[in-house]
Design a protein around this motif. Structure first.
Motif, PDB file in Angstrom:
ATOM      1  N   ARG A  70      -6.972   7.891  -9.028  1.00 57.65           N
ATOM      2  CA  ARG A  70      -5.530   8.136  -9.130  1.00 57.65           C
ATOM      3  C   ARG A  70      -4.751   6.852  -9.428  1.00 57.65           C
ATOM      4  NH1 ARG A  70      -1.847   9.994 -10.221  1.00 57.65           N
ATOM      5  NH2 ARG A  70      -0.444  10.147  -8.445  1.00 57.65           N
ATOM      6  N   GLU A  71      -5.461   5.756  -9.634  1.00 57.38           N
ATOM      7  CA  GLU A  71      -4.872   4.488 -10.042  1.00 57.38           C
ATOM      8  C   GLU A  71      -3.915   3.931  -8.989  1.00 57.38           C
ATOM      9  OE1 GLU A  71      -3.132   5.240 -13.853  1.00 57.38           O
ATOM     10  OE2 GLU A  71      -5.044   5.033 -14.888  1.00 57.38           O
ATOM     11  N   PHE A  72      -4.317   4.012  -7.712  1.00 60.55           N
ATOM     12  CA  PHE A  72      -3.585   3.326  -6.660  1.00 60.55           C
ATOM     13  C   PHE A  72      -3.805   1.821  -6.796  1.00 60.55           C
ATOM     14  CE2 PHE A  72      -3.197   7.445  -4.853  1.00 60.55           C
ATOM     15  CZ  PHE A  72      -2.223   7.384  -3.875  1.00 60.55           C
ATOM     16  N   ARG A 113      -2.641   7.412   6.841  1.00 58.53           N
ATOM     17  CA  ARG A 113      -1.955   8.124   7.924  1.00 58.53           C
ATOM     18  C   ARG A 113      -0.941   9.116   7.373  1.00 58.53           C
ATOM     19  NH1 ARG A 113      -0.547  11.070  10.923  1.00 58.53           N
ATOM     20  NH2 ARG A 113       0.186  10.873  13.067  1.00 58.53           N
ATOM     21  N   MET A 114      -0.294   8.794   6.266  1.00 60.33           N
ATOM     22  CA  MET A 114       0.686   9.700   5.669  1.00 60.33           C
ATOM     23  C   MET A 114       0.092  10.550   4.553  1.00 60.33           C
ATOM     24  SD  MET A 114       4.272   7.584   5.652  1.00 60.33           S
ATOM     25  CE  MET A 114       3.721   6.350   4.496  1.00 60.33           C
ATOM     26  N   LEU A 115      -0.794   9.959   3.760  1.00 56.16           N
ATOM     27  CA  LEU A 115      -1.351  10.707   2.633  1.00 56.16           C
ATOM     28  C   LEU A 115      -2.298  11.813   3.064  1.00 56.16           C
ATOM     29  CD1 LEU A 115      -2.106   7.923  -0.018  1.00 56.16           C
ATOM     30  CD2 LEU A 115      -0.352   9.684  -0.120  1.00 56.16           C
ATOM     31  N   THR A 116      -2.743  11.810   4.305  1.00 58.14           N
ATOM     32  CA  THR A 116      -3.693  12.825   4.735  1.00 58.14           C
ATOM     33  C   THR A 116      -3.124  14.229   4.658  1.00 58.14           C
ATOM     34  OG1 THR A 116      -5.077  13.550   6.598  1.00 58.14           O
ATOM     35  CG2 THR A 116      -2.992  12.518   7.145  1.00 58.14           C
ATOM     36  N   TYR A 117      -1.803  14.378   4.762  1.00 58.62           N
ATOM     37  CA  TYR A 117      -1.216  15.724   4.742  1.00 58.62           C
ATOM     38  C   TYR A 117      -1.261  16.350   3.341  1.00 58.62           C
ATOM     39  CZ  TYR A 117       0.372  14.720   9.462  1.00 58.62           C
ATOM     40  OH  TYR A 117       0.406  14.419  10.802  1.00 58.62           O
ATOM     41  N   PRO A 118      -0.713  15.726   2.309  1.00 56.11           N
ATOM     42  CA  PRO A 118      -0.812  16.374   0.986  1.00 56.11           C
ATOM     43  C   PRO A 118      -2.223  16.378   0.416  1.00 56.11           C
ATOM     44  CG  PRO A 118       0.202  14.213   0.762  1.00 56.11           C
ATOM     45  CD  PRO A 118       0.073  14.468   2.230  1.00 56.11           C
ATOM     46  N   GLU A 170       0.817  -1.210   0.000  1.00 54.19           N
ATOM     47  CA  GLU A 170       0.000   0.000   0.000  1.00 54.19           C
ATOM     48  C   GLU A 170       0.851   1.261   0.000  1.00 54.19           C
ATOM     49  OE1 GLU A 170      -0.073  -1.623   4.302  1.00 54.19           O
ATOM     50  OE2 GLU A 170      -0.024  -2.370   2.249  1.00 54.19           O
ATOM     51  N   PHE A 171       2.159   1.140   0.318  1.00 55.20           N
ATOM     52  CA  PHE A 171       3.028   2.304   0.308  1.00 55.20           C
ATOM     53  C   PHE A 171       3.697   2.522  -1.047  1.00 55.20           C
ATOM     54  CE2 PHE A 171       3.633   1.657   5.117  1.00 55.20           C
ATOM     55  CZ  PHE A 171       2.473   2.380   5.365  1.00 55.20           C
ATOM     56  N   SER A 172       3.255   1.821  -2.063  1.00 56.10           N
ATOM     57  CA  SER A 172       3.731   2.052  -3.429  1.00 56.10           C
ATOM     58  C   SER A 172       2.763   3.026  -4.101  1.00 56.10           C
ATOM     59  CB  SER A 172       3.796   0.729  -4.210  1.00 56.10           C
ATOM     60  OG  SER A 172       4.714  -0.162  -3.599  1.00 56.10           O
ATOM     61  N   TYR A 173       3.214   4.265  -4.277  1.00 53.93           N
ATOM     62  CA  TYR A 173       2.332   5.324  -4.756  1.00 53.93           C
ATOM     63  C   TYR A 173       2.433   5.469  -6.274  1.00 53.93           C
ATOM     64  CZ  TYR A 173       2.794   6.415   0.191  1.00 53.93           C
ATOM     65  OH  TYR A 173       2.816   6.318   1.540  1.00 53.93           O
ATOM     66  N   PRO A 174       1.343   5.805  -6.930  1.00 56.21           N
ATOM     67  CA  PRO A 174       1.390   5.991  -8.390  1.00 56.21           C
ATOM     68  C   PRO A 174       2.136   7.260  -8.767  1.00 56.21           C
ATOM     69  CG  PRO A 174      -0.773   6.571  -7.544  1.00 56.21           C
ATOM     70  CD  PRO A 174      -0.008   6.003  -6.384  1.00 56.21           C
TER      71      PRO A 174
END
Length: 502
Positions: free
Chosen positions: A223-225, A239-244, A198-202
């Protein structure tokens, strides 16, 4: 050559080679490994005989080797994953992860029992604070404060000083027990040793594809995750993507926050946000990668993140998602705050302050070609008075405050000098909060300090792109929150002068 001292991948290829060929078994895996890795084969490293020379007879049959291969493969699989998905719950003090055991020791040393029979250890910060249930007056009938040493068998976290107090106050503990157990399992999942797909971002996306920012599910799909079918994995990635994504959800042209009846954007907010959306979505000019495709580009949009802490140390692939949302615009992230270099010890010592770099800024340029990140370990009001960032442009500048604690008793004094200067910039100020109470406390503090000097751009409410994972306060285990739960925005009030006819 024994299985205990051989790479598991080599043994797996070795087993396949034995099953597939009747020739000597070492030749096939060596050829495969040399083609894949580009290094010398195992035979050439250990023996200088030609490749066609048969290996010893003990490797020429399949039966004697299979127990060794099975034993090595099972050991390799067990070492890759410390914990399995069905074995994630452990008491903090008995956790197989040393970091969690260390955290349990910290909680037992600093957290106090929330039972009402104890005396207060501090002033309550909210009506939901467990300290508000304790006796404020120090009397002989109240028990002295005691640290939390007893771990609840249901959530596995030290919450009370003894089993008796846990049983007596069990009804109050049930309100957060299930959430604490979820936090326990999520923490052990991070230390499980598994691979996190899940930590592999497009990466960049075709501009013809429309991003749907209704919620987390529609955003990740558009976004094709990679498909995430597990709730726990969803909590970890948000938890991390919430900021951007919180920033992008407000500034994007397809933002879920608008002036519709059910939305929270105000008329003043539409003016400010529309100016930024105009800059973040420039018209297509036929720009290309060759010389003929060179075009004049607008200045970068500056996003000031004040009081930066954990968000400044996020992997840069996380922040690049903001650049992928706005592919035709340049973005400059500016982290400002005394804790903006926390968890980045490998980058110390900080650069010297020179005439060219008076505030010791750390510049990370060419992040994907469209983004630049600059970090300043200083206060915003110090740099503002030096006119380091002036002039501010409402079309190109935006301020973001992630959990600033504007109204918190321990941190509000640090914002008293900064808040009036922020209102002078006349740019949007996007603010988040841990909980409903935390957000309302910040709003009340701003209204108390700057009454009539600001306009609400986005009505306070729950953030559609908040973190789905709950976090634990080690100083008070009953205090649970999630990143960027609340969202609101404000701006310094503008006064438009009109000429009166004589």
């Amino acid at each position: 050559m024994t299985g205990e001292y051989t790479c598991g991948r080599c043994l797996q290829v070795l087993r396949q080679g034995i099953a597939s060929y009747s020739r000597p078994a070492l030749r096939a895996p060596n050829a495969v490994n040399s083609r894949r890795t580009g290094h010398r084969s195992l035979t050439s490293l250990t023996r200088r005989t030609p490749p066609r020379t048969p290996p010893p007879s003990k490797f020429s049959t399949r039966v004697p080797l299979s127990p060794i291969v099975q034993k090595a493969n099972s050991a390799t699989r067990s070492s890759r994953a410390l914990l399995k998905p069905n074995n994630l719950f452990h008491k903090f003090s008995g956790s197989p992860a040393p970091a969690i055991r260390q955290r349990a020791a910290f909680i037992k040393q600093n957290a106090f029992c929330p039972h009402p029979s104890h005396q207060q250890t501090r002033m309550p910060v909210s009506p939901h604070d467990p300290e508000s249930r304790k006796s404020a007056a120090v009397s002989g009938s109240s028990a002295p404060p005691a640290h939390s040493h007893f771990e609840c068998p249901d959530c596995g976290i030290p919450v009370y000083c003894s089993e008796e107090h846990w049983m007596d106050d069990y009804e109050a503990h049930l309100e957060v027990c299930e959430t604490l157990r979820q936090i326990n399992e999520d923490d052990h999942d991070l230390h499980s040793g598994r691979f996190f797909p899940e930590f592999s971002y497009p990466g960049p996306q075709d501009e013809n594809f429309v991003i749907n920012m209704t919620n987390w599910d529609t955003f990740m799909y558009s976004r094709e995750f990679e498909a995430i079918n597990d709730d726990r994995s969803m909590r970890q990635v948000t938890r991390m993507l919430t900021y951007p994504i919180t920033i992008g959800s407000v500034l994007h042209e397809l933002s879920p926050y608008s002036i519709r009846k059910d939305s929270r954007l105000t008329s003043e907010g539409l003016k400010s946000i529309s100016a930024l959306r105009y800059s973040l979505h420039p018209p297509r000019t036929g720009e290309g990668a060759d010389i003929q495709g060179l075009r004049i580009k607008a200045p970068p949009v500056r996003i000031f993140i004040l009081g930066a802490r954990a968000e400044s140390s996020l992997p840069r692939d996380v922040w690049l998602q903001l650049s992928h949302i706005f592919p035709r615009s340049l973005i400059n992230l500016i982290f400002i705050g005394p804790e903006s270099m926390a968890n980045r010890d490998e980058e110390f010592p900080l650069p010297e302050r020179t005439a060219e770099n008076p505030f010791g800024g750390i510049v990370e340029d060419r992040l994907g070609g469209q983004m630049k990140i600059t970090t300043y370990v200083d206060y915003f009001h110090t740099m503002y008075k030096a006119q380091y960032f002036q002039p501010f442009d409402p079309y190109l500048d935006c301020v973001v405050l992630f959990h600033p604690g504007l109204g918190h008793p321990a941190s509000s004094h640090e914002w008293e000098e900064t808040l009036p200067l922020l209102l002078e910039t006349k740019v949007p100020i996007i603010t988040t909060g841990y909980t409903q109470w935390d957000m309302e406390r910040d709003i009340n503090w701003v209204r108390e300090k700057c009454t009539g000097e600001f306009d609400i751009l986005l009505e306070p409410g729950e953030n559609l792109f908040r973190s789905l994972r709950w976090d634990l306060n080690d100083l008070d285990p009953h205090d649970v929150s999630c990143g960027n739960w609340g969202l609101w925005a404000f701006r310094g009030r503008r006064y438009e002068a009109t000429h009166k006819d004589s």
